[in-house]
Design a protein around this motif. Sequence first.
Motif, PDB file in Angstrom:
ATOM      1  N   GLU A  14      -2.802  -4.874   0.583  1.00 40.00           N
ATOM      2  CA  GLU A  14      -1.581  -5.172  -0.162  1.00 40.00           C
ATOM      3  C   GLU A  14      -0.646  -3.969  -0.087  1.00 40.00           C
ATOM      4  OE1 GLU A  14      -0.779  -7.919  -2.061  1.00 40.00           O
ATOM      5  OE2 GLU A  14      -2.658  -8.990  -1.804  1.00 40.00           O
ATOM      6  N   ASN A  15       0.559  -4.185   0.417  1.00 40.48           N
ATOM      7  CA  ASN A  15       1.564  -3.123   0.476  1.00 40.48           C
ATOM      8  C   ASN A  15       1.062  -1.889   1.216  1.00 40.48           C
ATOM      9  OD1 ASN A  15       3.418  -4.581  -1.338  1.00 40.48           O
ATOM     10  ND2 ASN A  15       1.738  -4.271  -2.779  1.00 40.48           N
ATOM     11  N   GLY A  16       0.223  -2.123   2.202  1.00 39.37           N
ATOM     12  CA  GLY A  16      -0.316  -1.031   2.999  1.00 39.37           C
ATOM     13  C   GLY A  16      -1.413  -0.249   2.317  1.00 39.37           C
ATOM     14  N   THR A  17      -1.918  -0.754   1.189  1.00 38.33           N
ATOM     15  CA  THR A  17      -2.981  -0.056   0.473  1.00 38.33           C
ATOM     16  C   THR A  17      -4.253  -0.897   0.460  1.00 38.33           C
ATOM     17  OG1 THR A  17      -2.414  -0.970  -1.702  1.00 38.33           O
ATOM     18  CG2 THR A  17      -1.309   1.069  -1.051  1.00 38.33           C
ATOM     19  N   GLY A  18      -5.364  -0.236   0.320  1.00 35.80           N
ATOM     20  CA  GLY A  18      -6.655  -0.912   0.227  1.00 35.80           C
ATOM     21  C   GLY A  18      -7.505  -0.668   1.456  1.00 35.80           C
ATOM     22  N   GLN A  19      -8.806  -0.713   1.247  1.00 35.67           N
ATOM     23  CA  GLN A  19      -9.748  -0.477   2.338  1.00 35.67           C
ATOM     24  C   GLN A  19      -9.651  -1.561   3.413  1.00 35.67           C
ATOM     25  OE1 GLN A  19     -13.150  -0.440  -0.209  1.00 35.67           O
ATOM     26  NE2 GLN A  19     -13.246   1.792  -0.284  1.00 35.67           N
ATOM     27  N   ALA A  20      -9.172  -2.733   3.043  1.00 36.11           N
ATOM     28  CA  ALA A  20      -9.073  -3.838   3.991  1.00 36.11           C
ATOM     29  C   ALA A  20      -7.980  -3.605   5.036  1.00 36.11           C
ATOM     30  CB  ALA A  20      -8.815  -5.144   3.250  1.00 36.11           C
ATOM     31  N   CYS A  21      -7.104  -2.640   4.820  1.00 31.81           N
ATOM     32  CA  CYS A  21      -6.005  -2.399   5.766  1.00 31.81           C
ATOM     33  C   CYS A  21      -6.506  -1.956   7.140  1.00 31.81           C
ATOM     34  CB  CYS A  21      -5.031  -1.374   5.207  1.00 31.81           C
ATOM     35  SG  CYS A  21      -4.064  -1.995   3.805  1.00 31.81           S
ATOM     36  N   LYS A  33       1.204   1.739  11.580  1.00 32.29           N
ATOM     37  CA  LYS A  33       2.510   2.322  11.292  1.00 32.29           C
ATOM     38  C   LYS A  33       3.254   1.458  10.266  1.00 32.29           C
ATOM     39  CE  LYS A  33       5.727   4.727  14.032  1.00 32.29           C
ATOM     40  NZ  LYS A  33       6.328   4.934  15.332  1.00 32.29           N
ATOM     41  N   LEU A  34       3.175   0.144  10.417  1.00 35.78           N
ATOM     42  CA  LEU A  34       3.821  -0.764   9.464  1.00 35.78           C
ATOM     43  C   LEU A  34       3.182  -0.659   8.081  1.00 35.78           C
ATOM     44  CD1 LEU A  34       4.314  -3.869  11.777  1.00 35.78           C
ATOM     45  CD2 LEU A  34       6.088  -2.309  10.931  1.00 35.78           C
ATOM     46  N   GLN A  35       1.865  -0.515   8.037  1.00 33.80           N
ATOM     47  CA  GLN A  35       1.185  -0.332   6.750  1.00 33.80           C
ATOM     48  C   GLN A  35       1.636   0.965   6.091  1.00 33.80           C
ATOM     49  OE1 GLN A  35      -2.892  -0.561   8.043  1.00 33.80           O
ATOM     50  NE2 GLN A  35      -2.980  -2.791   7.808  1.00 33.80           N
ATOM     51  N   GLU A  36       1.804   2.004   6.896  1.00 31.65           N
ATOM     52  CA  GLU A  36       2.277   3.286   6.372  1.00 31.65           C
ATOM     53  C   GLU A  36       3.697   3.149   5.816  1.00 31.65           C
ATOM     54  OE1 GLU A  36       3.386   7.575   8.278  1.00 31.65           O
ATOM     55  OE2 GLU A  36       1.538   6.620   8.997  1.00 31.65           O
ATOM     56  N   GLN A  37       4.552   2.419   6.517  1.00 32.06           N
ATOM     57  CA  GLN A  37       5.911   2.179   6.023  1.00 32.06           C
ATOM     58  C   GLN A  37       5.887   1.411   4.705  1.00 32.06           C
ATOM     59  OE1 GLN A  37       7.771   0.158   9.335  1.00 32.06           O
ATOM     60  NE2 GLN A  37       8.814   2.029   9.984  1.00 32.06           N
ATOM     61  N   SER A  38       4.989   0.428   4.598  1.00 35.66           N
ATOM     62  CA  SER A  38       4.863  -0.338   3.355  1.00 35.66           C
ATOM     63  C   SER A  38       4.479   0.565   2.198  1.00 35.66           C
ATOM     64  CB  SER A  38       3.825  -1.457   3.503  1.00 35.66           C
ATOM     65  OG  SER A  38       4.288  -2.446   4.381  1.00 35.66           O
ATOM     66  N   ARG A  39       3.538   1.473   2.442  1.00 39.46           N
ATOM     67  CA  ARG A  39       3.142   2.415   1.384  1.00 39.46           C
ATOM     68  C   ARG A  39       4.315   3.303   0.999  1.00 39.46           C
ATOM     69  NH1 ARG A  39      -1.491   2.523   4.504  1.00 39.46           N
ATOM     70  NH2 ARG A  39      -0.855   4.407   5.608  1.00 39.46           N
ATOM     71  N   ALA A  40       5.042   3.805   1.999  1.00 40.29           N
ATOM     72  CA  ALA A  40       6.163   4.711   1.743  1.00 40.29           C
ATOM     73  C   ALA A  40       7.311   4.005   1.011  1.00 40.29           C
ATOM     74  CB  ALA A  40       6.663   5.301   3.053  1.00 40.29           C
ATOM     75  N   ASN A  41       7.485   2.715   1.275  1.00 44.36           N
ATOM     76  CA  ASN A  41       8.596   1.958   0.686  1.00 44.36           C
ATOM     77  C   ASN A  41       8.206   1.185  -0.569  1.00 44.36           C
ATOM     78  OD1 ASN A  41      10.422   2.737   2.674  1.00 44.36           O
ATOM     79  ND2 ASN A  41       9.811   1.085   4.024  1.00 44.36           N
TER      80      ASN A  41
END
Length: 97
Positions: A14-21, A33-41
């Motif tokens: 969810e939103n680039g967070t969680g072990q499932a990512c 990279k997209l998951q990282e952007q989700s976390r940052a945003n």
Amino acid sequence: APELLRDGDTVRCENGTGQACDEAAEGSELIRKLQEQSRANRAKNEANVRARWERNAGYDEYFAVLGQKVVQKEDGSGYMLMSEEDYNKMAAKQKPN
């Protein structure tokens, strides 16, 4: 204000967070990279979700009965109430000649 976006866990990314990512990325650098952007945003995304919810919650209809307008603050940080008279004055000033 309560958080509107949840954190991920072992099952959901969810939103680039969680072990499932990691599993969801399947080794793709682009997905990581997209998951990282989700976390940052996250804060910006949550603010957008909150603004959409507030806009669609029907407050404008409720306050219209009381002669008030719900207006977004200039800095985008939320909404404020304004009398219909003040709102009409403001709108008249913003109209192009």
